[in-house]
Design a protein around this motif. Structure first.
Motif, PDB file in Angstrom:
ATOM      1  N   TYR A  93      56.649  71.679  39.238  1.00 50.31           N
ATOM      2  CA  TYR A  93      55.273  72.175  39.145  1.00 50.31           C
ATOM      3  C   TYR A  93      55.276  73.682  38.938  1.00 50.31           C
ATOM      4  N   TRP A 152      51.732  69.853  36.943  1.00 55.07           N
ATOM      5  CA  TRP A 152      52.410  69.058  37.971  1.00 55.07           C
ATOM      6  C   TRP A 152      53.024  67.842  37.271  1.00 55.07           C
ATOM      7  N   ASP A 172      47.412  74.270  37.512  1.00 61.97           N
ATOM      8  CA  ASP A 172      48.688  73.770  38.031  1.00 61.97           C
ATOM      9  C   ASP A 172      49.212  72.686  37.095  1.00 61.97           C
TER      10      ASP A 172
END
Length: 282
Positions: free
Chosen positions: A100, A54, A52
């Motif tokens: 994100y 972010w 991820d």
């Protein structure tokens, strides 16, 4: 925070290794990707099941990750990995706005080829622009969307690597936009003898100020840079076209062939253009 399990940008071989990894480990964008302003009372306590990216675009907060505490502000990116446990709180008076993108790999690259878990961006706008294209492709409703998203995601991840390396002092800062304007103009009109004053005018600076800025940004004087990019184009023309050496000199604005030959040799270890063409055919 994770120097032993992320890319070592001081390694002289790192960019070759990253290029090889990019060619063999194409990321696959997930379904979850967006821009959000975190709601009042929002907090994030999560064990990451995939990768991820972010990114904080505005606001403030604190993240606890991999045994460390990170102060979050505009330009902070968390590069989260499967199994990471993240704990984030925001400043309720300055709530977080984030972009994100979840993603994964068919076969993940080695940890030493991943970006650090925390990156302080040196040029956030470049990352935001690439992230926008990824998010747009993910949410597109045609069958080309996933393919485009993965290609754009690979470029985004490489941009994060570049900015992480800059933040670590392993790469120079990006070219000053005013110098970039001038170099773009130079390259678009190599047949003309652009003067320092003309380039300074494009950059909207006084010539003396521009000259100092240009040298600091490129490591060359303005005149030396002009010669270098002209000779660079000469090599391309000699390799890729049927123009003879005299014609190459002419299309690059040289009225004195001897000057062209001398400058070419100076930039090519003493090799004159006629001999260089013979040893570097297109």
């Amino acid at each position: 925070m994770d120097a032993e399990s992320s890319a070592d940008y001081a390694d002289p071989d790192i960019w070759r290794r990253l290029a090889a990894a990019a060619a063999t480990h194409l990321p696959r964008a997930g379904r979850f990707a967006s821009w959000v302003r975190c709601e009042p009372g929002w907090a994030w306590r999560y064990r990451i099941p995939d990768f991820d990216l972010w990114a904080v675009t505005s606001g403030k907060g604190v993240a606890r990750l991999a045994g460390g505490s990170i102060h979050l502000s505009a330009g902070t990116i968390l590069m989260l990995r499967p199994g990471d446990e993240v704990d984030v709180d925001q400043d309720e008076d300055d709530r977080l706005h984030v972009g994100y993108c979840h993603y994964d790999y068919p076969t993940p690259p080695a940890a030493r080829l991943l970006a650090p878990r925390v990156v302080s961006l040196t040029e956030p706008s470049a990352v935001w622009q690439r992230l926008r294209t990824v998010i747009s492709a993910i949410h597109r409703r045609d069958s080309s969307g996933p393919v485009q998203a993965s290609a754009d995601l690979a470029a985004l991840l490489m941009e994060v690597h570049i900015q992480a390396a800059r933040s670590a002092g392993a790469l120079p800062p990006p070219l000053d936009p005013r110098v970039q304007l001038a170099t773009n103009m130079l390259r678009s009109r190599l047949d003309q003898r652009t003067t320092l004053a003309e380039a300074a005018a494009v950059a909207k600076l006084a010539p003396d100020t521009f000259s100092r800025l240009f040298h600091a940004a490129t490591g060359r004087t303005f005149r030396a840079y002009c010669v270098a990019v002209r000779i660079e184009r000469a090599r391309e023309l000699l390799s890729e076209t049927a123009l003879n050496v005299t014609e190459v000199a002419q299309v690059l604005g040289y009225t004195d062939y001897r000057l062209f030959a001398r400058q070419f040799a100076q930039h090519n270890q003493g090799c004159p253009p006629s001999r260089w063409r013979g040893s570097n055919p297109g």
